[in-house]
Design a protein around this motif. Structure first.
Motif, mmCIF file in Angstrom:
data_model
loop_
_atom_site.group_PDB
_atom_site.id
_atom_site.type_symbol
_atom_site.label_atom_id
_atom_site.label_comp_id
_atom_site.label_asym_id
_atom_site.label_seq_id
_atom_site.Cartn_x
_atom_site.Cartn_y
_atom_site.Cartn_z
ATOM 1 N N LYS A 20 0.913 -1.309 0.001
ATOM 2 C CA LYS A 20 -0.149 0.039 -0.009
ATOM 3 C C LYS A 20 0.814 1.412 0.089
ATOM 4 O O LYS A 20 0.625 2.135 -0.709
ATOM 5 N N LYS A 21 1.921 1.265 0.651
ATOM 6 C CA LYS A 21 2.783 2.357 0.862
ATOM 7 C C LYS A 21 3.590 2.837 -0.564
ATOM 8 O O LYS A 21 3.625 3.751 -1.039
ATOM 9 N N ALA A 22 4.105 1.590 -1.060
ATOM 10 C CA ALA A 22 4.498 1.550 -2.460
ATOM 11 C C ALA A 22 3.345 2.109 -3.726
ATOM 12 O O ALA A 22 4.001 3.082 -4.373
ATOM 13 N N SER A 23 2.150 2.009 -3.443
ATOM 14 C CA SER A 23 1.289 2.341 -4.315
ATOM 15 C C SER A 23 0.951 3.725 -4.017
ATOM 16 O O SER A 23 0.909 4.718 -5.002
ATOM 17 N N ILE A 24 1.176 4.260 -2.755
ATOM 18 C CA ILE A 24 0.742 5.631 -2.640
ATOM 19 C C ILE A 24 1.963 6.487 -2.902
ATOM 20 O O ILE A 24 1.980 7.529 -3.334
ATOM 21 N N PHE A 25 3.081 5.907 -2.740
ATOM 22 C CA PHE A 25 4.429 6.502 -3.105
ATOM 23 C C PHE A 25 4.363 6.736 -4.592
ATOM 24 O O PHE A 25 4.863 7.867 -5.159
ATOM 25 N N LEU A 26 4.155 5.712 -5.533
ATOM 26 C CA LEU A 26 4.057 5.840 -6.895
ATOM 27 C C LEU A 26 3.268 6.602 -7.383
ATOM 28 O O LEU A 26 3.215 7.821 -8.359
ATOM 29 N N ARG A 27 1.979 7.045 -6.732
ATOM 30 C CA ARG A 27 0.969 7.845 -7.203
ATOM 31 C C ARG A 27 1.373 9.373 -6.867
ATOM 32 O O ARG A 27 1.115 10.190 -7.468
ATOM 33 N N SER A 28 2.104 9.317 -5.711
ATOM 34 C CA SER A 28 2.561 10.659 -5.409
ATOM 35 C C SER A 28 3.739 11.209 -6.298
ATOM 36 O O SER A 28 3.622 12.497 -6.528
ATOM 37 N N VAL A 29 4.551 10.350 -6.658
ATOM 38 C CA VAL A 29 5.492 10.712 -7.763
ATOM 39 C C VAL A 29 4.842 11.072 -9.176
ATOM 40 O O VAL A 29 5.082 12.207 -9.662
ATOM 41 N N TYR A 30 3.834 10.344 -9.398
ATOM 42 C CA TYR A 30 3.169 10.765 -10.611
ATOM 43 C C TYR A 30 2.362 12.027 -10.291
ATOM 44 O O TYR A 30 2.428 13.055 -11.579
#
Length: 668
Positions: A278-288
């Motif tokens: 979940k943290k990885a998903s949130i992180f990638l979305r934040s980068v985008y």
């Protein structure tokens, strides 16, 4: 019986709710079979075979069956939310992977390194090429403005680019989902640092790609150019994937093929727990999201500057060439027209931005004396010309509200026009213009931005200070003009006419009340030479000037006493002088010119052939009948030669000229 059946149904309904609440998927037949020996349940078994209670039993059975499906769906949905187990993660099939799967001193590692070097070099060269014509005021070389379709394509391309770009999310995902422990467990003989280096390299290449794309979008002038350029950059960025695919089919040798088809590419890493995923998903979305905000914010900033005219040149220097129209129709007063000789070079000079039209700047003519706006209150006759874009002819035009093609020509749309164009920047328009001289002709028009960025823009003859050239004053030479392009040598501050031995000198004045007399009197960026002595027929109080008018030098004379001119009138006329509106080239007996030079862009009248105008009328050319003044009629000899420094105090100079020399001129 009916009452008993209804009771059974209610009991079964309650039981179904209990099953749902316990989240246990239960089949209908099995549940009934394993249920306690409740008489009501037994009654369902009996009535389900027939009898008066059959419908109710069937209804209950249906509820059980339906409830069972809902229970299964709810269970699966909640299980997905709770477990959130990702698909097995394997290593990307890319030459970047070879950086940590192969030894440093190996052919596959060197191949991967060469692909990276090629990609970085290509992206860097593209970046350098896009910034070649940049300036301190416009470091990204952004066009002055763009059309609505181009602007729309710019913003659409932001979404497309962020979807296409995969190096950044891939690199970040690998770093997030493959920790050191998992990596060492699967590859105990590999170095995790090399894995981290490979992932960071992906991210760096991704941001170099995005940087190039942003510059392309900022510089875009056409819709197709945007997508062609973006696809070209995407091809460069994807070289690692292309090279890897070719290596797998033995294009670059068996050794590289074995490295690219090794079993380690099939290695599956352990599934991460829900929290880490979940943290990885949130992180990638934040980068985008951050990349999107950066792109969008940058484009909005550029768009606002374009629409506000920030990138437009505020002041241009224009040269219309030497074309002459002998019978230009001029409206001297409302409804009253006269035919004048229009020498287009009299409109040469500096034009400054004064508003916009069709998203493009409108450039308005300035004074030839000091490049400031004309004083309409003092000289209402002079109306400045304009250079602007005309949507009627889809071209840039030179126009004047008082000069038309014929009598009654209310539109007065253009006197010169560029080739058809949609260009927003006049400086990018070609120099081959059409000109109206009674019929449509052709001419060359040159223009440049008056603003400077470096000393080179000042021809190395001045300093670029706050976007304007401050010309040098050297021991032997002074420099004039918006780009310090005119050279005034000390040896030519006074000149002598070799025919009659008359002496002429430059004049200086005070630019501030009570200040030193150190400012050169000039018109059209050339010094004005005033008569000192020796000119035949000169009378007391006469003023004689050799004056540049954009391309030709001419001679004018007037007597303030005889013409009832006050000093203030003379000064205002000098400051607001315009060769066309003062009829310097009028082909009439009452205000005809006497002396005129050949066209020249030289610094002074020396070396330029001169002519005496002997007759006027329709029989002759636009300036009249011209008789050469050179000795023996030699072409190219000229009549003036340099005679040394100027005369700060001239013996015999009449009182009016002394007042002109020692007084501050208005408008400064």
């Amino acid at each position: 019986r009916e009452s008993n059946t209804e009771t059974v149904v209610d009991t079964v309904m309650d039981w179904v709710q209990e099953v749902r609440s316990s989240r246990q998927p239960v089949g209908t037949e099995t549940n009934i079979r394993n249920a306690p020996d409740d008489p009501e349940v037994q009654n369902i078994r009996l009535t389900s075979r027939g009898g008066e209670g059959a419908p109710q039993a069937k209804e209950a059975k249906g509820l059980l069956s339906a409830g069972d499906g809902d229970v299964d769906d709810d269970f699966k949905e909640d299980e997905d939310l709770d477990e959130s187990e990702p698909e097995p993660l394997t290593l990307p099939e890319s030459t970047h992977t070879l950086f940590f799967t192969q030894p440093v001193c190996s052919y596959p590692f060197g191949f991967a390194l060469s692909i990276v070097i090629i990609s970085i070099l290509c992206l860097s060269m593209a970046l350098k090429n896009n910034l070649e014509d940049s300036s301190p005021n416009n470091p990204l070389n952004v066009p002055v403005n763009v059309s609505v379709p181009v602007r729309t394509a710019q913003y659409m391309a932001i979404f497309i680019v962020l979807i296409m770009e995969e190096e950044i999310p891939t690199g970040l995902y690998l770093l997030r989902m493959i920790p050191s422990s998992s990596f060492k467990k699967k590859f105990p003989n590999k170095k995790y640092k090399k894995f981290v280096f490979s992932a960071i390299l992906r991210i760096v290449l991704g941001y170099i790609f995005l940087g190039n794309v942003f510059i392309i979008l900022a510089q875009a002038n056409g819709v197709l150019d945007i997508f062609y350029d973006v696809l070209s950059l995407q091809f460069i960025q994807g070289l690692d994937d292309i090279a890897f695919s070719l290596a797998k089919i033995d294009v670059f040798g068996k050794r590289l093929q074995r490295a690219c088809t090794a079993k380690l590419f099939q290695t599956e890493f352990e599934k991460q727990k829900f929290g880490r995923s979940k943290k990885a998903s949130i992180f990638l979305r934040s980068v985008y999201f951050l990349n999107f905000i950066a792109f969008l914010g940058g484009m909005i900033h550029i768009s606002m500057r374009q629409t506000s005219g920030y990138y437009q040149c505020n002041s241009i220097t224009v040269d219309f060439g030497s074309a002459v129209w002998g019978d230009a129709v001029v409206e001297v007063s409302p409804g009253e027209f006269e035919e004048w000789t229009l020498v287009f070079s009299t409109f040469n000079g500096v034009y400054k931005k004064n508003g916009t039209q069709a998203g493009r700047p409108v450039y308005q003519e300035t004074r030839k004396f000091d490049r400031l706006p004309y004083d309409y209150a003092m000289v209402p006759l002079i109306v400045p010309a304009e250079i602007k874009y005309s949507e009627d002819v889809d071209a840039w035009v030179f126009t004047h509200s008082k000069i038309g093609k014929k009598r009654g020509d209310e539109s007065r749309s253009w006197l010169l026009r560029s080739p058809e164009t949609t260009e927003y920047d006049l400086l990018n328009v070609g120099s081959d213009w059409e000109i109206w001289v009674g019929v449509i002709g052709a001419t060359q028009v040159s223009y440049s931005c008056e603003e400077c960025n470096t000393e080179t823009d000042c021809n190395l003859n001045g300093q670029c200070v706050s976007g304007a050239c401050e010309c040098n004053e050297e021991d032997e030479t002074s420099y004039l003009g918006p780009h310090c392009e005119v050279k005034l040598k000390n040896s030519c501050r006074s000149i002598i006419d070799e025919n009659v031995n008359s002496t002429w000198s430059i004049v200086k004045y005070s630019s501030s009340p009570g200040g030193p007399i150190d400012t050169l009197f000039e018109e059209y960026n050339r010094p004005v030479y005033t008569h000192v002595k020796g000119f035949p027929g000169a009378k007391e109080d006469d003023i004689h000037w050799l004056l540049y008018t954009g391309r030709r030098w001419t001679y004018i004379e007037f007597n303030p006493r005889e013409d009832n001119l006050t000093l203030e009138t003379i000064l205002m006329g000098t400051v607001n002088y315009h060769a066309f509106w003062y009829r310097a080239f009028s082909n009439t007996t009452s205000s005809a010119i006497n002396l005129i030079s050949d066209p020249t862009t030289g610094d002074n009248p020396v070396g330029v052939d001169w002519y005496k105008v002997t007759d006027h009328g329709d029989q002759f050319g636009p300036f009249g009948a011209l008789s050469p003044l050179q000795k023996d009629g030699q072409v190219g000899r000229g009549i003036f030669r340099c005679a040394g420094d100027y005369f700060p105090v001239i013996d015999g100079l009449n009182a009016t000229e002394q007042k002109l020399e020692n007084r501050q001129l208005p408008g400064n």
